[in-house]
Design a protein around this motif. Structure first.
Motif, PDB file in Angstrom:
ATOM      1  N   TYR A 134       3.107  -9.331   0.943  1.00 41.46           N
ATOM      2  CA  TYR A 134       3.226  -8.163   0.052  1.00 41.46           C
ATOM      3  C   TYR A 134       4.501  -7.381   0.392  1.00 41.46           C
ATOM      4  CZ  TYR A 134       1.260  -5.887   4.175  1.00 41.46           C
ATOM      5  OH  TYR A 134       1.052  -5.436   5.460  1.00 41.46           O
ATOM      6  N   ARG A 153       5.280  -6.112   7.444  1.00 37.73           N
ATOM      7  CA  ARG A 153       6.019  -6.103   8.708  1.00 37.73           C
ATOM      8  C   ARG A 153       4.990  -5.907   9.808  1.00 37.73           C
ATOM      9  NH1 ARG A 153      10.507  -2.099   7.772  1.00 37.73           N
ATOM     10  NH2 ARG A 153       9.088  -0.468   8.420  1.00 37.73           N
ATOM     11  N   ASP A 212       3.497  -4.255  13.307  1.00 40.46           N
ATOM     12  CA  ASP A 212       3.592  -2.971  14.005  1.00 40.46           C
ATOM     13  C   ASP A 212       3.873  -3.131  15.497  1.00 40.46           C
ATOM     14  OD1 ASP A 212       3.144  -1.491  11.766  1.00 40.46           O
ATOM     15  OD2 ASP A 212       1.024  -1.131  12.150  1.00 40.46           O
ATOM     16  N   ILE A 262      -8.230 -11.482  10.911  1.00 42.50           N
ATOM     17  CA  ILE A 262      -8.155 -10.679   9.681  1.00 42.50           C
ATOM     18  C   ILE A 262      -7.601 -11.587   8.591  1.00 42.50           C
ATOM     19  CG2 ILE A 262      -7.437  -8.401   8.835  1.00 42.50           C
ATOM     20  CD1 ILE A 262      -6.434  -7.796  11.664  1.00 42.50           C
ATOM     21  N   PRO A 291     -13.260  -5.424  -3.447  1.00 41.68           N
ATOM     22  CA  PRO A 291     -14.561  -4.793  -3.690  1.00 41.68           C
ATOM     23  C   PRO A 291     -15.105  -5.124  -5.080  1.00 41.68           C
ATOM     24  CG  PRO A 291     -12.804  -3.140  -3.559  1.00 41.68           C
ATOM     25  CD  PRO A 291     -12.182  -4.464  -3.269  1.00 41.68           C
ATOM     26  N   ILE A 293      -5.181   0.225  -4.729  1.00 48.25           N
ATOM     27  CA  ILE A 293      -6.438   0.701  -4.150  1.00 48.25           C
ATOM     28  C   ILE A 293      -6.399   0.378  -2.666  1.00 48.25           C
ATOM     29  CG2 ILE A 293      -8.962   0.605  -4.217  1.00 48.25           C
ATOM     30  CD1 ILE A 293      -8.819  -0.515  -7.021  1.00 48.25           C
ATOM     31  N   GLY A 294      -6.526   1.402  -1.817  1.00 48.45           N
ATOM     32  CA  GLY A 294      -6.563   1.160  -0.372  1.00 48.45           C
ATOM     33  C   GLY A 294      -5.342   1.714   0.330  1.00 48.45           C
ATOM     34  N   GLY A 310      -4.943   1.418   3.987  1.00 53.29           N
ATOM     35  CA  GLY A 310      -4.898   0.946   5.370  1.00 53.29           C
ATOM     36  C   GLY A 310      -3.483   0.450   5.654  1.00 53.29           C
ATOM     37  N   GLY A 322      -1.781  -1.199   2.594  1.00 49.44           N
ATOM     38  CA  GLY A 322      -1.488  -0.217   1.550  1.00 49.44           C
ATOM     39  C   GLY A 322      -0.297   0.657   1.928  1.00 49.44           C
ATOM     40  N   GLN A 340       2.107   0.169   3.929  1.00 49.30           N
ATOM     41  CA  GLN A 340       3.402  -0.529   3.980  1.00 49.30           C
ATOM     42  C   GLN A 340       3.907  -0.837   2.579  1.00 49.30           C
ATOM     43  OE1 GLN A 340       2.908  -3.967   6.604  1.00 49.30           O
ATOM     44  NE2 GLN A 340       3.967  -2.833   8.190  1.00 49.30           N
ATOM     45  N   LYS A 349      -9.815   4.583  13.865  1.00 49.67           N
ATOM     46  CA  LYS A 349      -9.506   3.434  13.005  1.00 49.67           C
ATOM     47  C   LYS A 349      -8.206   2.860  13.537  1.00 49.67           C
ATOM     48  CE  LYS A 349     -11.473   4.693   8.567  1.00 49.67           C
ATOM     49  NZ  LYS A 349     -11.419   3.961   7.314  1.00 49.67           N
ATOM     50  N   ARG A 350      -7.831   1.687  13.130  1.00 47.95           N
ATOM     51  CA  ARG A 350      -6.579   1.076  13.576  1.00 47.95           C
ATOM     52  C   ARG A 350      -5.440   2.051  13.258  1.00 47.95           C
ATOM     53  NH1 ARG A 350      -1.731  -1.003  12.999  1.00 47.95           N
ATOM     54  NH2 ARG A 350      -1.397  -3.244  13.103  1.00 47.95           N
ATOM     55  N   THR A 357      -7.350  -3.713  -0.050  1.00 45.91           N
ATOM     56  CA  THR A 357      -8.704  -3.302   0.324  1.00 45.91           C
ATOM     57  C   THR A 357      -9.249  -4.017   1.555  1.00 45.91           C
ATOM     58  OG1 THR A 357      -9.365  -4.815  -1.448  1.00 45.91           O
ATOM     59  CG2 THR A 357      -9.453  -2.468  -1.931  1.00 45.91           C
ATOM     60  N   GLY A 358      -8.393  -4.710   2.281  1.00 47.80           N
ATOM     61  CA  GLY A 358      -8.783  -5.205   3.595  1.00 47.80           C
ATOM     62  C   GLY A 358      -9.488  -6.539   3.621  1.00 47.80           C
ATOM     63  N   TRP A 394     -13.264  -1.465   9.874  1.00 48.38           N
ATOM     64  CA  TRP A 394     -13.554  -2.905   9.860  1.00 48.38           C
ATOM     65  C   TRP A 394     -13.853  -3.418  11.258  1.00 48.38           C
ATOM     66  CZ3 TRP A 394     -10.170  -5.630  12.800  1.00 48.38           C
ATOM     67  CH2 TRP A 394      -8.851  -5.177  12.920  1.00 48.38           C
ATOM     68  N   ASN A 408     -16.668  -1.860   6.469  1.00 42.52           N
ATOM     69  CA  ASN A 408     -16.021  -1.980   5.155  1.00 42.52           C
ATOM     70  C   ASN A 408     -16.679  -3.030   4.268  1.00 42.52           C
ATOM     71  OD1 ASN A 408     -15.146  -4.051   6.882  1.00 42.52           O
ATOM     72  ND2 ASN A 408     -13.288  -4.387   5.711  1.00 42.52           N
TER      73      ASN A 408
HETATM   74  O1  N01 Z   1      -7.108  -3.252   5.381  1.00 45.25           O
HETATM   75  P1  N01 Z   1      -7.919  -1.958   5.890  1.00 45.25           P
HETATM   76  P2  N01 Z   1      -5.558  -3.557   5.552  1.00 45.25           P
HETATM   77  N1  N01 Z   1     -12.929   1.282  -2.831  1.00 45.25           N
HETATM   78  O2  N01 Z   1      -9.347  -2.387   5.976  1.00 45.25           O
HETATM   79  C1  N01 Z   1      -9.898   0.822   1.221  1.00 45.25           C
HETATM   80  C2  N01 Z   1      -3.867  -5.619  10.128  1.00 45.25           C
HETATM   81  N2  N01 Z   1      -2.585  -5.426   9.476  1.00 45.25           N
HETATM   82  O3  N01 Z   1      -5.294  -4.842   4.856  1.00 45.25           O
HETATM   83  O4  N01 Z   1     -10.741   3.481   4.871  1.00 45.25           O
HETATM   84  C3  N01 Z   1     -11.837   1.958  -2.472  1.00 45.25           C
HETATM   85  O5  N01 Z   1      -7.313  -1.356   7.066  1.00 45.25           O
HETATM   86  C4  N01 Z   1     -10.217   1.330   2.597  1.00 45.25           C
HETATM   87  O6  N01 Z   1     -10.795   2.605   2.542  1.00 45.25           O
HETATM   88  P3  N01 Z   1     -11.709   3.145   3.794  1.00 45.25           P
HETATM   89  C5  N01 Z   1      -4.259  -4.351  10.862  1.00 45.25           C
HETATM   90  O7  N01 Z   1      -4.985  -4.667  12.007  1.00 45.25           O
HETATM   91  C6  N01 Z   1      -1.526  -5.197  10.267  1.00 45.25           C
HETATM   92  O8  N01 Z   1      -4.757  -2.415   5.193  1.00 45.25           O
HETATM   93  O9  N01 Z   1     -12.594   1.975   4.160  1.00 45.25           O
HETATM   94  N3  N01 Z   1     -11.128   1.741  -1.373  1.00 45.25           N
HETATM   95  C7  N01 Z   1      -8.824   1.304   3.224  1.00 45.25           C
HETATM   96  O10 N01 Z   1      -8.069   2.398   2.818  1.00 45.25           O
HETATM   97  C8  N01 Z   1      -5.108  -3.663   9.832  1.00 45.25           C
HETATM   98  O11 N01 Z   1      -5.977  -2.697  10.357  1.00 45.25           O
HETATM   99  C9  N01 Z   1      -0.324  -4.931   9.716  1.00 45.25           C
HETATM  100  O12 N01 Z   1     -12.443   4.259   3.228  1.00 45.25           O
HETATM  101  C10 N01 Z   1     -11.545   0.742  -0.581  1.00 45.25           C
HETATM  102  C11 N01 Z   1      -8.233   0.043   2.603  1.00 45.25           C
HETATM  103  O13 N01 Z   1      -8.945  -0.198   1.408  1.00 45.25           O
HETATM  104  C12 N01 Z   1      -5.826  -4.841   9.213  1.00 45.25           C
HETATM  105  O14 N01 Z   1      -4.849  -5.859   9.140  1.00 45.25           O
HETATM  106  C13 N01 Z   1      -0.167  -4.916   8.339  1.00 45.25           C
HETATM  107  C14 N01 Z   1     -12.666  -0.035  -0.887  1.00 45.25           C
HETATM  108  C15 N01 Z   1      -8.397  -1.162   3.481  1.00 45.25           C
HETATM  109  O15 N01 Z   1      -7.741  -0.943   4.685  1.00 45.25           O
HETATM  110  C16 N01 Z   1      -6.353  -4.581   7.815  1.00 45.25           C
HETATM  111  O16 N01 Z   1      -5.408  -3.797   7.090  1.00 45.25           O
HETATM  112  C17 N01 Z   1      -1.267  -5.169   7.548  1.00 45.25           C
HETATM  113  C18 N01 Z   1     -13.370   0.279  -2.063  1.00 45.25           C
HETATM  114  N4  N01 Z   1     -14.485  -0.378  -2.399  1.00 45.25           N
HETATM  115  C19 N01 Z   1      -2.478  -5.423   8.120  1.00 45.25           C
HETATM  116  N5  N01 Z   1     -12.830  -0.953   0.080  1.00 45.25           N
HETATM  117  C20 N01 Z   1       0.797  -4.610  10.608  1.00 45.25           C
HETATM  118  O17 N01 Z   1       0.909  -5.027  11.734  1.00 45.25           O
HETATM  119  C21 N01 Z   1     -11.844  -0.741   0.965  1.00 45.25           C
HETATM  120  N6  N01 Z   1     -11.068   0.271   0.560  1.00 45.25           N
HETATM  121  C22 N01 Z   1       1.721  -3.659  10.095  1.00 45.25           C
END
Ligand code: N01
Length: 540
Positions: free
Chosen positions: A54, A58, A60, A147, A153, A186-187, A189, A192, A194, A331-332, A382-383, A496, A501
Motif C-alpha cells: 500500500y 515502510r 517502523d 500478521i 469487517p 477505514i482504519g 492502525g 492506515g 502510513q 496498542k502497538r 482494517t487489520g 489485535w 479485533n
Molecule cells: O491493523 P490494525 P494494521 N470498523 O489492527 C480499524 C503491523 N504493521 O494493518 O482500533 C471500523 O492495527 C481498527 O480500529 P480499532 C503492526 O504490527 C507494521 O494497521 O480496532 N474500523 C484500527 O484502526 C500493526 O500493529 C507496519 O478500534 C475498524 C484499524 O482498523 C499490524 O501490522 C505497517 C473495524 C486496524 O488497525 C496491523 O496494522 C503496517 C471495523 N469493523 C502494519 N475493524 C510498520 O512496521 C478494524 N477497524 C510500519
C-alpha cells in the motif's frame, strides 16, 4: 484431501518464504544437510513485504536493524537508503538474500499449503498444497508470519459497492491510481496512518473513518549517507549483541529514569527531545516506566495529546483525534509521517465512527447514521486475524487427528511459542507465546531459526527423531505468558494482541511480553539442559 499430482519425501517442509522461511531453509540445507521444500503462496519471496504494497508502506524498525545478522559479508555489502526501510527496498533485500545464497530453487512459489496431517504410524507429516503436492516430511516448520491473514469487517452491503476496494494487506502489484478520486479509508492502525497522508496527496477527496484514535510519534524519516552507514557497519557486532539481549530487539540506550521521579520541566525536555528524534526511541530513551506504570504513562499520553492539539488546526478535528480510551503503548505504538498534518488539508475529512457509526456500504459509498459519503474507492486498513488466523486457514492435524483449531479454540497454547503438545516435530517460527510482534522481528526470527536448527542437530546427534513438548511444560509456559502479560499495560486496550479485533475470537494475550533478552536466556538454558520440557524419542 485433494487428489495428488506431485508426490515426494523430504526431511522438512517449511511454510512461507519471508524472513523466517528463507533463513530456515538456509540453515536446514547448510548446517544440517537436510532436504527441504518451502511453499510460498506469493510468486516471489518477501512474505509480509510481498503482500503489503500500500502507499507509504515502510517498516517502523530502523533499516540497519531490520535485516539478517547471520552473515557478516551480507551485512557489510548491503546499503540501506534511509532511516527506515521502504517496502520495495525490503523486498529487494529479501530477493538479494535469496539469490545470494542460492535458495530460490528449493522454493515452490504460487503454492499454498492447504493441509498438514501428522501420521502416528510413521511419525511423519503429510503436507498438501493447492497445486496438488503431497509431501511426506519428518519436520513441519511454519514461517507464516504473525500478521498475514487480512481482515475485512463484515459491514452490511459490502458487496454492493460498485467502485474499487482494497485491503492494505493484499495490495495490487500494479498500484492504485487515486488521482481525481473520492477515497474512503477505514482504519487508523499502522497501515492506515502510513497510507492516509500519501493517498491524501493524490486523491480529490479523502474521508477517513476512524474508530479508535491512536497515539503517534513522528518517524522523522530521512535518507542516510555513507558516513552513517560506515558508522553502523563498523559497530555492527556490538549493535546486534545489544539488540539480542534487549527488551524489544533494538539497540537503544535504555535509561533507568522514571517519569514519576522527574520534575514536570525535566519530563517536557525529555519528551521534546524524544519527539524531535522520533520513532520508538521516544519510548525507550525517555522514561521506560511509561510502558509499565499507568501514572508515568499518563504524562507521555498527555504530552502526545498536546502535540495533536498543536499540529491540527481545526479544534473539532483535533478533539476527534485525541486518544483517551487506552494508555499509550497498550496498542502497538505508531510511528507517523505527516499524519496529523494531513488533517489540515482542505481535501481531507475525519469521521468519528464511534459517534457516527457506519450503517452500511451502499453501491456508491458509505452511509453512516448521519449521512452518505459518496466514494470511488474504499481502502480497508482494517487489520488482520493476527497470530492464529494463518494457522487456522490450513487444516493442521496432530495426534489422534486433532485439528490445531480445536486445540487452540480457547486461545493458542504453546511451549515457548515454538511447539505445541500433540503436534510432534512441528515448529513455529515466532509462534504465539514468543516475543514475536513485541520485538524487532528479524532479531526474534533469527533466534527461533537458530534454536530450531540447533535442536534438530542435537536430536540427530543423540539418536532422536521425534520431539514434542510435555504437557506440563506447555501448561507452565502458557501460565507464565499470561502472568507476565497481566502485569503490563497491554491488557488495558482492545487490540489485535488480544484478538479483540476479530468478532468471537477468545480474548487471550498472544505474544510473550517478558522481553527478547530474557526469553533468549530462557531458551539457552532449556537447550543447555538437553531441550528440557520436550519429550524426545526415537521412532523405531
Ligand atoms: O491493523 P490494525 P494494521 N470498523 O489492527 C480499524 C503491523 N504493521 O494493518 O482500533 C471500523 O492495527 C481498527 O480500529 P480499532 C503492526 O504490527 C507494521 O494497521 O480496532 N474500523 C484500527 O484502526 C500493526 O500493529 C507496519 O478500534 C475498524 C484499524 O482498523 C499490524 O501490522 C505497517 C473495524 C486496524 O488497525 C496491523 O496494522 C503496517 C471495523 N469493523 C502494519 N475493524 C510498520 O512496521 C478494524 N477497524 C510500519
Amino acid at each position: 484431501m485433494t487428489s495428488p499430482t506431485r508426490t515426494s519425501e523430504v526431511d522438512a517442509v517449511v511454510i512461507g518464504a519471508g524472513f523466517s522461511g528463507i533463513y530456515m531453509l538456509k540453515r536446514l540445507r547448510d548446517n544440517l544437510g537436510m532436504t527441504a521444500r518451502v511453499f510460498e503462496a506469493g510468486n516471489d519471496v518477501g512474505g509480509t513485504w510481498y503482500w503489503n504494497r500500500y502507499p507509504g508502506a515502510r517498516c517502523d524498525s530502523e533499516a540497519y536493524m531490520y535485516c539478517f545478522s547471520f552473515d557478516k559479508d551480507l551485512m557489510q555489502e548491503w546499503n540501506w537508503s534511509g532511516k527506515y526501510p521502504e517496502q520495495p527496498e525490503i523486498l529487494k533485500y529479501l530477493q538479494h538474500v535469496t539469490d545470494r545464497f542460492d535458495l530460490r530453487s528449493q522454493i515452490e512459489f504460487n503454492t499454498r499449503v492447504t493441509a498438514a496431517h501428522f501420521n502416528e504410524s510413521n511419525n511423519r507429516w503429510l503436507v498438501e498444497t493447492d497445486q496438488g503436492d503431497r509431501i511426506s516430511a519428518q519436520f513441519l516448520i511454519t514461517g507464516i508470519g504473525c500478521i498475514s491473514s487480512g481482515q475485512i469487517p463484515d459491514i452490511p452491503g459490502r458487496d454492493s459497492f460498485v467502485g474499487e476496494s482494497y485491503h492494505t494487506g493484499s495490495w495490487p502489484h500494479e498500484g492504485v491510481n487515486f488521482t481525481g478520486k473520492r477515497v474512503g479509508v477505514i482504519g487508523t492502525g499502522s497501515s492506515g496512518v502510513q497510507s492516509i497522508p500519501v493517498i491524501a496527496e493524490q486523491a480529490k477527496h479523502l474521508t477517513v473513518f476512524q474508530r479508535t484514535p491512536q497515539y503517534m510519534v513522528p518517524a522523522r524519516h530521512h535518507t542516510v549517507d555513507r558516513e552513517y552507514l560506515d558508522d553502523v557497519k563498523a559497530n555492527y557486532d556490538e549493535i546486534w549483541e545489544t539488540a539480542r539481549h534487549s527488551k524489544s530487539g533494538f539497540p537503544y540506550e535504555m535509561t533507568d529514569k522514571s517519569a514519576l521521579s522527574a520534575t514536570a520541566d525535566e519530563r517536557t525536555i525529555a519528551y521534546e527531545k524524544g519527539w524531535e528524534e522520533g520513532g520508538f526511541k521516544f519510548i525507550a530513551e525517555t522514561f521506560p516506566d511509561i510502558s509499565v506504570d499507568l501514572r508515568a504513562n499518563a504524562t507521555a499520553s498527555e504530552f502526545i495529546r498536546s502535540k495533536i492539539r498543536e499540529v491540527v488546526d481545526n479544534p473539532d478535528t483535533a478533539e476527534k483525534l485525541l486518544p483517551r480510551d487506552h494508555p499509550f503503548t497498550s496498542k502497538r505504538p505508531l510511528i507517523d509521517t505527516n499524519y496529523y498534518e494531513t488533517y489540515n488539508r482542505d481535501n481531507v475529512e475525519l469521521v468519528d465512527i464511534r459517534n457516527e457509526p457506519i450503517d452500511k456500504i451502499t453501491s456508491t459509498g458509505i452511509r453512516t447514521e448521519d449521512g452518505d459519503y459518496p466514494l470511488d474507492i474504499i481502502v480497508f486498513a482494517t487489520g488482520f486475524d493476527a497470530m492464529t488466523g494463518s494457522f487456522f486457514k490450513m487444516d493442521i492435524r496432530g495426534r489422534n487427528s486433532l485439528p490445531l483449531k480445536e486445540k487452540w479454540a480457547a486461545g493458542p497454547k504453546t511451549y515457548l511459542g515454538l511447539s505445541t503438545t500433540g503436534f510432534p516435530n512441528m515448529f513455529m517460527i515466532t509462534g504465539p507465546g514468543s516475543p514475536s510482534v513485541l520485538s524487532n522481528m528479524p532479531v526474534s526470527i533469527e533466534q527461533h531459526v537458530e534454536f530450531i536448527s540447533d535442536m534438530l542437530e542435537s536430536m540427530r546427534e543423540r539418536g532422536f527423531d521425534v520431539a514434542e513438548p510435555n504437557p506440563q511444560a506447555e501448561e507452565d509456559w502458557v501460565e507464565h505468558v499470561n502472568e507476565v502479560a497481566e502485569k503490563t499495560l497491554y491488557v488495558l486496550a482492545d487490540s489485535w494482541y488480544l484478538g479483540a479485533n476479530i468478532p468471537g475470537k477468545p480474548r487471550v494475550f498472544m505474544p510473550y511480553s517478558g522481553g527478547v533478552g530474557d526469553y533468549r536466556a530462557k531458551c539457552e538454558e532449556i537447550a543447555a539442559a538437553g531441550y528440557e520440557g520436550y519429550v524426545l524419542s526415537t521412532s523405531t
